[in-house]
Structure formats: structure tokens, C-alpha cells
Scaffold this motif. Structure first.
Motif, PDB file in Angstrom:
ATOM      1  N   LEU A 159       8.768  10.485 -48.805  1.00 22.13           N
ATOM      2  CA  LEU A 159       9.113  11.042 -47.491  1.00 22.13           C
ATOM      3  C   LEU A 159       8.448  10.236 -46.377  1.00 22.13           C
ATOM      4  CD1 LEU A 159       9.137  14.780 -46.477  1.00 22.13           C
ATOM      5  CD2 LEU A 159       7.891  13.135 -45.106  1.00 22.13           C
ATOM      6  N   LEU A 160       7.170   9.903 -46.544  1.00 23.53           N
ATOM      7  CA  LEU A 160       6.461   9.109 -45.538  1.00 23.53           C
ATOM      8  C   LEU A 160       7.082   7.719 -45.403  1.00 23.53           C
ATOM      9  CD1 LEU A 160       2.744   9.999 -46.419  1.00 23.53           C
ATOM     10  CD2 LEU A 160       4.199  11.050 -44.671  1.00 23.53           C
ATOM     11  N   GLU A 161       7.471   7.129 -46.525  1.00 22.50           N
ATOM     12  CA  GLU A 161       8.086   5.806 -46.500  1.00 22.50           C
ATOM     13  C   GLU A 161       9.461   5.852 -45.847  1.00 22.50           C
ATOM     14  OE1 GLU A 161       6.922   2.638 -47.577  1.00 22.50           O
ATOM     15  OE2 GLU A 161       5.078   3.808 -47.376  1.00 22.50           O
ATOM     16  N   ALA A 162      10.190   6.938 -46.041  1.00 21.15           N
ATOM     17  CA  ALA A 162      11.503   7.070 -45.419  1.00 21.15           C
ATOM     18  C   ALA A 162      11.399   6.975 -43.905  1.00 21.15           C
ATOM     19  CB  ALA A 162      12.150   8.397 -45.824  1.00 21.15           C
ATOM     20  N   GLU A 163      10.343   7.593 -43.353  1.00 21.63           N
ATOM     21  CA  GLU A 163      10.140   7.518 -41.906  1.00 21.63           C
ATOM     22  C   GLU A 163       9.777   6.094 -41.477  1.00 21.63           C
ATOM     23  OE1 GLU A 163       7.317  10.407 -40.617  1.00 21.63           O
ATOM     24  OE2 GLU A 163       8.609  12.113 -41.090  1.00 21.63           O
ATOM     25  N   LYS A 164       8.892   5.439 -42.228  1.00 26.86           N
ATOM     26  CA  LYS A 164       8.473   4.082 -41.870  1.00 26.86           C
ATOM     27  C   LYS A 164       9.631   3.091 -41.935  1.00 26.86           C
ATOM     28  CE  LYS A 164       3.809   4.645 -43.811  1.00 26.86           C
ATOM     29  NZ  LYS A 164       2.910   4.179 -44.903  1.00 26.86           N
ATOM     30  N   LEU A 165      10.450   3.215 -42.991  1.00 27.31           N
ATOM     31  CA  LEU A 165      11.524   2.252 -43.235  1.00 27.31           C
ATOM     32  C   LEU A 165      12.846   2.654 -42.597  1.00 27.31           C
ATOM     33  CD1 LEU A 165      10.784   1.593 -47.021  1.00 27.31           C
ATOM     34  CD2 LEU A 165      10.090   0.201 -45.065  1.00 27.31           C
ATOM     35  N   LYS A 166      12.859   3.824 -41.941  1.00 26.07           N
ATOM     36  CA  LYS A 166      14.076   4.323 -41.302  1.00 26.07           C
ATOM     37  C   LYS A 166      15.228   4.442 -42.318  1.00 26.07           C
ATOM     38  CE  LYS A 166      12.997   2.845 -36.579  1.00 26.07           C
ATOM     39  NZ  LYS A 166      11.553   2.984 -36.854  1.00 26.07           N
ATOM     40  N   LEU A 167      14.921   5.098 -43.419  1.00 26.13           N
ATOM     41  CA  LEU A 167      15.896   5.333 -44.473  1.00 26.13           C
ATOM     42  C   LEU A 167      16.314   6.800 -44.478  1.00 26.13           C
ATOM     43  CD1 LEU A 167      14.127   3.530 -47.452  1.00 26.13           C
ATOM     44  CD2 LEU A 167      16.131   2.688 -46.218  1.00 26.13           C
ATOM     45  N   ASN A 168      17.541   7.046 -44.893  1.00 24.02           N
ATOM     46  CA  ASN A 168      17.978   8.402 -45.202  1.00 24.02           C
ATOM     47  C   ASN A 168      17.884   8.557 -46.714  1.00 24.02           C
ATOM     48  OD1 ASN A 168      18.650   9.136 -42.559  1.00 24.02           O
ATOM     49  ND2 ASN A 168      20.631   8.112 -42.730  1.00 24.02           N
ATOM     50  N   ILE A 169      17.086   9.508 -47.168  1.00 24.54           N
ATOM     51  CA  ILE A 169      16.873   9.678 -48.597  1.00 24.54           C
ATOM     52  C   ILE A 169      17.278  11.075 -49.030  1.00 24.54           C
ATOM     53  CG2 ILE A 169      15.131   9.801 -50.425  1.00 24.54           C
ATOM     54  CD1 ILE A 169      13.687   7.509 -49.138  1.00 24.54           C
ATOM     55  N   GLY A 170      18.136  11.111 -50.031  1.00 28.50           N
ATOM     56  CA  GLY A 170      18.470  12.347 -50.717  1.00 28.50           C
ATOM     57  C   GLY A 170      17.695  12.376 -52.017  1.00 28.50           C
ATOM     58  N   TYR A 171      16.771  13.292 -52.163  1.00 29.39           N
ATOM     59  CA  TYR A 171      15.811  13.304 -53.260  1.00 29.39           C
ATOM     60  C   TYR A 171      16.060  14.504 -54.157  1.00 29.39           C
ATOM     61  CZ  TYR A 171      11.129  12.145 -55.168  1.00 29.39           C
ATOM     62  OH  TYR A 171      10.071  11.749 -55.961  1.00 29.39           O
ATOM     63  N   CYS A 172      16.034  14.273 -55.452  1.00 34.76           N
ATOM     64  CA  CYS A 172      16.158  15.371 -56.416  1.00 34.76           C
ATOM     65  C   CYS A 172      14.963  15.321 -57.362  1.00 34.76           C
ATOM     66  CB  CYS A 172      17.455  15.240 -57.200  1.00 34.76           C
ATOM     67  SG  CYS A 172      17.639  16.488 -58.516  1.00 34.76           S
ATOM     68  N   GLY A 173      14.221  16.416 -57.464  1.00 31.79           N
ATOM     69  CA  GLY A 173      13.090  16.498 -58.370  1.00 31.79           C
ATOM     70  C   GLY A 173      13.349  17.517 -59.459  1.00 31.79           C
ATOM     71  N   VAL A 174      13.248  17.083 -60.712  1.00 25.22           N
ATOM     72  CA  VAL A 174      13.484  17.967 -61.862  1.00 25.22           C
ATOM     73  C   VAL A 174      12.142  18.395 -62.444  1.00 25.22           C
ATOM     74  CG1 VAL A 174      14.463  18.119 -64.184  1.00 25.22           C
ATOM     75  CG2 VAL A 174      15.708  16.903 -62.381  1.00 25.22           C
ATOM     76  N   GLU A 175      11.992  19.678 -62.671  1.00 24.26           N
ATOM     77  CA  GLU A 175      10.707  20.196 -63.179  1.00 24.26           C
ATOM     78  C   GLU A 175      10.946  21.436 -64.034  1.00 24.26           C
ATOM     79  OE1 GLU A 175       7.254  20.548 -64.394  1.00 24.26           O
ATOM     80  OE2 GLU A 175       7.400  19.002 -62.845  1.00 24.26           O
ATOM     81  N   GLY A 176      10.422  21.420 -65.240  1.00 26.51           N
ATOM     82  CA  GLY A 176      10.567  22.573 -66.120  1.00 26.51           C
ATOM     83  C   GLY A 176       9.509  23.641 -65.890  1.00 26.51           C
TER      84      GLY A 176
END
Length: 229
Positions: A76-93
Motif C-alpha cells: 500500500l505504501l509503495e502504491a502511493e510512492k509509485l503512483k500505482l493502482n493496486i487491486g490486492y487479494c489476501g488469502v488466509e485460513g
């Protein structure tokens, strides 16, 4: 299973499982490992090797093992620095409890205390539906097991951050990596801290092109797998 908060070699915290003698992150440095394996050799590598629209840069990331949210938060922090739009999916049991999250020091150690509210938000938002965290970062947390991943041609990058093969060998098999291969788009990459020969061979068996790379502190090597065909 008992869990306890411990401090790793770089001053950042992680969760230790005494019964398995296993940590959620490297004991040599949780933040150092995350930045080296997943950001440098995953996110930054992909950004530098692929053509991404300058007007609407967008990347889709799957994390296998959402856990403490450290990899998600740094991304998330890198997305702001690099001006990226990121769709993130985290899988957790097995989601981490909020009382444990509140004991982790990632915003402070990343010198991002002003973003502490966002770190907490990653854990407070609902599961199994996509949530907007910032204007350029959305998060879908999926409460399920890794063998239940069924997406096809969906992600640019996979952060494979499962517990080690010593304690959960069933997570490092050809069957699991076939699901990861299918979930990636063409030219997508999977990065992991592991460098075991059996893991590399399982990746190659399902079609990945695999590289050995210098590992984070405390590890000689890590692996990056690319979907070429």
C-alpha cells in the motif's frame, strides 16, 4: 495454537508459534524480508519489466498468507510512492486477532506512523468483499484455504508467503503451484522466500520458469517463478 509477539533482528515484530517453532516472518528481520522478497523482487521487478499504462497503471496482486498484513501494508505504501493502482487479494485460513495486530509495530518501524490508521483498516474491513482502502489501493480478504484458490488468468503478481515446508509441506506441492500458475496472467510472477530444491522442482513441473535469487538477511537464496507460456 499458542501465539506470541516477538521482535525480529531488524527491530520489527512478528508472531511466533512455539508449538511449531515457526514465525510469520523471518526472525532475522520481518520488514527486511518483506521488502527484499516481495517488494524488490516482486512488485518492483514486475513494474520495471512490464509495460504498464502511465495514465492508469494498475496491478493485481494475490497474497498467499495474509497473516499480519505486513506485506499488504508495505505494498500500500509503495502504491502511493509509485503512483500505482493496486487491486490486492489476501488469502488466509486463520485470521490474526485484532488484539495481536494492535501489538505489531510496523507503522513505527517503517517510519509511517501517520499511516497507522490504514494499517488497522486493512484488518478491520470485512472479509470476502472488496474494500477501498485508499483511492489507489483496494483489498479483498478471502477467508479460505490455499487449495481453494480457483481464479484463472487474474493476477500479475503472487506473494507466496505460506508457513515453511518443514511444518506445512502440503502447501508447497505441485497441486498448489498448479493453482498459482493458473491464477497468474501471462508474464506474471510468483515470489517466495523459500529456495528448497523440492519447491523449485514443483514450480518447474507445472510450467514455471524459475530463478534463484539472493535471499534476504539470514537466507542465502529465494525463488522467483514466471509464467511465460
Amino acid at each position: 495454537m499458542e501465539r506470541e509477539i516477538v521482535i525480529t533482528g531488524d527491530g520489527s515484530s512478528t508472531i511466533h508459534l512455539p508449538e511449531w517453532d515457526e514465525q510469520y516472518h523471518s526472525k532475522h528481520g520481518a520488514i527486511q524480508e518483506a521488502c527484499h522478497v516481495f517488494i524488490k523482487h516482486g512488485l518492483h521487478h514486475f513494474c520495471h519489466s512490464e509495460i504498464i499504462s502511465e495514465s492508469h497503471p494498475s496491478i493485481s496482486i494475490l497474497e498467499i498468507g495474509f497473516g499480519t498484513g505486513l506485506n499488504t501494508f508495505i505494498t500500500l505504501l509503495e502504491a502511493e510512492k509509485l503512483k500505482l493502482n493496486i487491486g490486492y487479494c489476501g488469502v488466509e485460513g486463520y485470521p490474526v486477532l485484532m488484539e495481536e495486530i494492535n501489538q505489531l509495530n510496523y507503522p513505527k518501524e517503517l517510519q509511517a506512523t501517520e499511516k497507522d490508521v490504514l494499517f488497522k483498516k486493512l484488518h478491520e474491513v470485512s472479509w470476502n468483499e472488496r474494500n477501498i482502502i485508499t483511492p489507489n489501493f483496494s483489498l479483498l480478504k478471502q477467508h479460505k484455504f490455499f487449495n481453494e484458490v480457483e481464479e484463472v488468468d487474474t493476477y500479475n503478481i503472487i506473494y507466496f508467503d505460506a508457513f515453511g515446508a518443514r511444518v506445512q509441506p502440503e502447501l508447497w506441492t505441485e497441486a498448489i503451484f498448479k493453482k498459482m500458475y493458473d491464477a497468474l496472467k501471462f508474464h506474471g510472477v510468483l515470489v517466495t522466500y523459500s529456495a528448497k530444491g523440492s519447491v523449485r522442482r514443483a514450480m518447474q513441473a507445472v510450467g514455471f520458469e524459475v530463478e534463484r535469487l539472493p535471499g534476504p538477511p539470514g537466507k542465502r537464496e529465494m525463488l522467483r517463478a514466471t509464467k511465460r507460456l
